[in-house]
Design an enzyme around this catalytic site. Structure first.
Site, mmCIF file in Angstrom:
data_model
loop_
_atom_site.group_PDB
_atom_site.id
_atom_site.type_symbol
_atom_site.label_atom_id
_atom_site.label_comp_id
_atom_site.label_asym_id
_atom_site.label_seq_id
_atom_site.Cartn_x
_atom_site.Cartn_y
_atom_site.Cartn_z
ATOM 1 N N ARG A 42 0.823 -1.217 0.000
ATOM 2 C CA ARG A 42 0.000 0.000 0.000
ATOM 3 C C ARG A 42 0.856 1.266 0.000
ATOM 4 N NH1 ARG A 42 -5.257 -1.424 3.805
ATOM 5 N NH2 ARG A 42 -6.479 -2.256 2.076
ATOM 6 N N LYS A 203 -17.626 -16.478 3.726
ATOM 7 C CA LYS A 203 -19.058 -16.234 3.911
ATOM 8 C C LYS A 203 -19.792 -15.845 2.641
ATOM 9 C CE LYS A 203 -19.851 -14.888 8.595
ATOM 10 N NZ LYS A 203 -20.304 -13.758 9.405
ATOM 11 N N GLY A 359 -7.726 -8.649 0.711
ATOM 12 C CA GLY A 359 -6.480 -8.874 1.434
ATOM 13 C C GLY A 359 -6.015 -10.321 1.391
ATOM 14 N N GLY A 382 -12.608 -4.239 0.393
ATOM 15 C CA GLY A 382 -13.984 -3.782 0.634
ATOM 16 C C GLY A 382 -14.426 -2.786 -0.417
HETATM 17 P P1 AMP Z 1 -13.405 -13.793 3.368
HETATM 18 O O1 AMP Z 1 -12.949 -12.745 4.344
HETATM 19 O O2 AMP Z 1 -14.873 -14.029 3.376
HETATM 20 O O3 AMP Z 1 -12.816 -13.592 1.983
HETATM 21 O O4 AMP Z 1 -12.815 -15.167 3.924
HETATM 22 C C1 AMP Z 1 -11.454 -15.448 4.018
HETATM 23 C C2 AMP Z 1 -11.295 -16.628 4.921
HETATM 24 O O5 AMP Z 1 -12.003 -17.725 4.386
HETATM 25 C C3 AMP Z 1 -9.872 -17.093 5.095
HETATM 26 O O6 AMP Z 1 -9.442 -16.787 6.403
HETATM 27 C C4 AMP Z 1 -9.952 -18.603 4.878
HETATM 28 O O7 AMP Z 1 -9.264 -19.363 5.851
HETATM 29 C C5 AMP Z 1 -11.431 -18.865 4.961
HETATM 30 N N1 AMP Z 1 -11.818 -20.079 4.245
HETATM 31 C C6 AMP Z 1 -11.568 -20.413 2.974
HETATM 32 N N2 AMP Z 1 -11.989 -21.664 2.710
HETATM 33 C C7 AMP Z 1 -12.522 -22.132 3.845
HETATM 34 C C8 AMP Z 1 -13.117 -23.378 4.205
HETATM 35 N N3 AMP Z 1 -13.203 -24.388 3.337
HETATM 36 N N4 AMP Z 1 -13.570 -23.503 5.474
HETATM 37 C C9 AMP Z 1 -13.433 -22.503 6.353
HETATM 38 N N5 AMP Z 1 -12.878 -21.314 6.083
HETATM 39 C C10 AMP Z 1 -12.429 -21.138 4.828
#
Ligand code: AMP
Length: 402
Positions: A42, A203, A359, A382
């Site tokens: 950044r 999520k 990130g 974001g």
């Molecule tokens: P996000 O902030 O929604 O992009 O989520 C990122 C997070 O998703 C990372 O910390 C990953 O460890 C988690 N993640 C990715 N795949 C999985 C999975 N199969 N089960 C649980 N967490 C996951």
């Protein structure tokens, strides 16, 4: 679909800046591990704007936030080490003031020589920043004759330094924000095809709006990561003990249906890496099917899925990626994410436009040693998602009306 009206934004190059005091909002919210900057991307990304301003003999006053201090000074969130890192990268002296408003800041601003650079202490050491408090915004604005917005990662917030300050100064977007908008606007406006989006992460609920919007634009949507299990469950496929957002199953069904109507190919993982307990040394099962046995947890996309995700990326002319394919923080479950990163780097070499936002995806690229091998790595996860969702970012709206 209703399109958002284009904002009329001035660019840095549209203003006369020679010799002026220029207040620049940057996003130096860099990851810090034990008081050390673990990734200076950044900071590096702002150098072009700073070099332009130095060339103009401007007196440059930089403002930024770092972390989430609770409206008061916290030593671990000082920007002092960022000033040192900037000085190293810029190969020019960078002064630092221990407050962003008040007598010490005013004195440091007054001492600036033409072409000089000053970084003020963390904006969020004052609660008035996030509250967009008018008197605080006015005190910040006093530091400049012109305002340049180059903090892409902060544009989705209406704070004193991104919104309030624009009431007092003529303003424009810096070179980093210009580059971010150019890539994201091009992807959503007139992308080279085929256009593939790869969305992962934990999520569904966080990404619903962007998934919905992407379906208006892309040819192929690849879904991986923890959120894929909710989509599989929506198809009646069992996902064992994997991450599942039961309350998002209907939303996932609606996305699949919209994809079908829009003739977008939506692809879900066809196999998985699965474990009994999530631990770096856990025994890994490769499921041979889309479903996951009742006692297992999905942690990464499987080898067959990697193969066809990579194939789609290599056939595409535009690729957008947000969110890891697995729990990439543990090496054993990073393979899917690393393969996507490598495929994107290859696609870039053969002329595809590749854009990465978020990130975690950027951490994967760093982990894969592929920094600099994408067309564009967005500095704001974001903000880039909100832009792709079609939202008007408050930091840009404020600038358009100043
Ligand atoms: P996000 O902030 O929604 O992009 O989520 C990122 C997070 O998703 C990372 O910390 C990953 O460890 C988690 N993640 C990715 N795949 C999985 C999975 N199969 N089960 C649980 N967490 C996951």
């Amino acid at each position: 679909m209703t399109e958002k009206p284009a904002l009329k934004l001035k660019r840095l190059q549209d203003l006369t800046l020679r010799g002026k005091r220029v207040l620049v909002r940057v996003d130096y919210n860099v990851p810090i591990k034990g008081f050390r900057i673990s990734d200076n991307a950044r900071i590096r990304e702002t150098l072009k704007t700073l070099e332009y301003l130095i060339e103009q003999d401007a007196r440059i006053v930089l403002i930024s936030h770092l972390g989430r201090p609770k409206g008061k000074p916290e030593p671990r969130y000082t920007l002092r080490s960022v000033a040192d890192e900037l000085e190293r990268l810029l190969k020019a002296p960078v002064a630092f003031a221990p407050d962003c408003v008040g007598p010490e800041a005013d004195k440091a601003v007054a001492a600036l020589k033409p072409g000089g650079v000053l970084l003020l202490e963390n904006l969020r050491f004052h609660a008035e920043e996030e509250a967009n408090e008018p008197a605080f915004a006015k005190a910040l604005a006093k530091h400049g004759e012109v305002f340049i917005q180059d903090a892409f990662g902060a544009l989705h917030r209406a704070h004193a330094s991104t919104s309030g300050v624009t009431k007092h100064l003529p303003g424009a977007i810096g070179l980093l924000v210009q580059r971010e908008l150019e890539f994201l606007d091009r992807a959503m406006g007139n992308p080279a095809r085929p256009f593939t989006a790869i969305i992962g992460g934990a999520k569904v609920s966080d990404k619903l709006a962007v998934l919905d919007k992407l379906l208006e634009r892309v040819d192929v949507l690849l879904i991986g990561g923890g959120m894929a299990y909710t989509f599989l469950a929506a198809q009646g496929i069992s996902v064992g003990k994997s991450l599942l957002e039961k309350d998002q199953i209907e939303a996932a069904k609606a996305i699949i249906e919209k994809g079908y109507n829009k003739k977008v190919e939506i692809l879900l993982p066809a196999d998985h890496l699965a474990v009994r307990v999530v631990a770096p040394d856990a025994a890994v099962t490769v499921t041979q099917a889309m479903s996951i046995p009742a006692d297992l947890i999905g942690v990464d996309i499987g080898p067959h899925t990697v193969e066809f995700f990579v194939e789609h990326v290599s056939k595409s002319k535009t690729v957008f990626w947000n969110g890891p394919m697995g729990i990439f923080e543990m090496d054993a479950f990073a393979r899917g994410s690393l393969a996507v990163a490598a495929a994107m780097a290859e696609a870039t070499k053969t002329g595809a436009v590749t854009i990465v936002g978020g990130g975690d995806s950027l951490s994967v690229i760093a982990k894969a040693g592929l920094v600099g091998q994408m067309s564009h790595c967005s500095t704001g996860g974001g903000a880039s998602l909100e832009l792709l969702e079609g939202k008007v970012l408050p930091g840009l709206a404020a600038l358009a009306s100043c």
